[in-house]
Design a protein around this motif. Sequence first.
Motif, PDB file in Angstrom:
ATOM      1  N   THR A 304      44.840  33.315  40.741  1.00  0.00           N
ATOM      2  CA  THR A 304      44.706  34.776  40.738  1.00  0.00           C
ATOM      3  C   THR A 304      44.408  35.292  39.340  1.00  0.00           C
ATOM      4  O   THR A 304      43.582  36.201  39.159  1.00  0.00           O
ATOM      5  CB  THR A 304      45.995  35.420  41.279  1.00  0.00           C
ATOM      6  N   LEU A 305      45.068  34.734  38.325  1.00  0.00           N
ATOM      7  CA  LEU A 305      44.820  35.161  36.950  1.00  0.00           C
ATOM      8  C   LEU A 305      43.381  34.866  36.530  1.00  0.00           C
ATOM      9  O   LEU A 305      42.735  35.699  35.888  1.00  0.00           O
ATOM     10  CB  LEU A 305      45.803  34.461  36.006  1.00  0.00           C
ATOM     11  N   ARG A 306      42.869  33.686  36.865  1.00  0.00           N
ATOM     12  CA  ARG A 306      41.496  33.357  36.511  1.00  0.00           C
ATOM     13  C   ARG A 306      40.520  34.319  37.186  1.00  0.00           C
ATOM     14  O   ARG A 306      39.557  34.793  36.565  1.00  0.00           O
ATOM     15  CB  ARG A 306      41.176  31.910  36.874  1.00  0.00           C
ATOM     16  N   GLN A 307      40.742  34.579  38.467  1.00  0.00           N
ATOM     17  CA  GLN A 307      39.847  35.488  39.185  1.00  0.00           C
ATOM     18  C   GLN A 307      39.909  36.890  38.605  1.00  0.00           C
ATOM     19  O   GLN A 307      38.881  37.562  38.443  1.00  0.00           O
ATOM     20  CB  GLN A 307      40.215  35.490  40.667  1.00  0.00           C
ATOM     21  N   LEU A 308      41.109  37.340  38.262  1.00  0.00           N
ATOM     22  CA  LEU A 308      41.269  38.681  37.737  1.00  0.00           C
ATOM     23  C   LEU A 308      40.653  38.824  36.358  1.00  0.00           C
ATOM     24  O   LEU A 308      40.158  39.896  35.987  1.00  0.00           O
ATOM     25  CB  LEU A 308      42.772  39.030  37.686  1.00  0.00           C
ATOM     26  N   SER A 309      40.645  37.750  35.575  1.00  0.00           N
ATOM     27  CA  SER A 309      40.042  37.821  34.245  1.00  0.00           C
ATOM     28  C   SER A 309      38.518  37.977  34.315  1.00  0.00           C
ATOM     29  O   SER A 309      37.910  38.530  33.405  1.00  0.00           O
ATOM     30  CB  SER A 309      40.387  36.563  33.438  1.00  0.00           C
TER      31      SER A 309
END
Length: 313
Positions: A304-309
């Motif tokens: 989720t963090l990678r996608q949100l970045s």
Amino acid sequence: MAVLSTGGPTPPPTGPAPRRVLLVSRDEELDSLLAGRRVAAHLAGLEETGDEARPGGDGPPPDVALVCDDDAATRRLLELGVPVVRLSSGHRAAVEPAADRALHRVHRPGWLPGPWPATPGGARTTGVLAPARSARGRDRHGSLLLLSLWGVPDAEADPFTSGPLRQLAAEAVRRTQRCEVVCDTRLDRVRDALEGLDGVRVRRAADTDVDALHAGTELLLAAPTLGAVALAQARRAPLALLPPLGDRQRDLAERVARAVPVPVAADPHDPSLWAPGEPGAPDPWAALDGAADDLRGAQRVARTLRQLSLAPL
């Protein structure tokens, strides 16, 4: 064909700069520390940034942030326009609402018995936040006593540290030759209570790689916390729960007992407390074999963090 250096300056790297992630957790709360570290182990492709990227720091804001439990930091980062995954790391019978515009994730094993109220504001449960490495050392010895006094009232914490804690540590040394005591807060109080015990070492959780330390120990005695239960489950390791302190630990201990036969260290001299460390002892986690996918909570939060970045909301 050999390529000779011209002696000129090294050309700058090509391609986009790596996306930067800020990790925020509470140093005084065991679950918060463990949750942040376990997610961080899966953040390949993101560059972890330091204090200069925190609100009020000198550096540019990060591209994305993981905030474990800190509502004030969540609000400040959102005000700076930083996308935030706000992770509730510890056990709650109910789920508190997250700040607006933060993606709210709640650490909760899928096997943990309910009932649970509806999660507000789009909060999602993660499953188990397991350690990145499930292997343990072949030559394990000693005990790890993992103590969380975060949020525990003084009226419960003080009698435990001055009495049962010392008895448990002394018996752990007698049974397993050494005892590593790791606690999140009230460190001076714990050191004083265990002073003079040979074979006992006291460490601060914020300065200790708990998961690596556990890999080399024989038996885990732990406060009823999600981080400790996840550690034992992921490694199929023996676990004995310390007497629960505070309402949250009591609620979690009761729910765990309904699903997994984990002994409680109420009497340090009870032989059955130390039996799970013996060869051939039954595996208390066997009943949870069907929930293998539930162990991937840390990977899910990292994804989720990678996608949100890359694509902020």
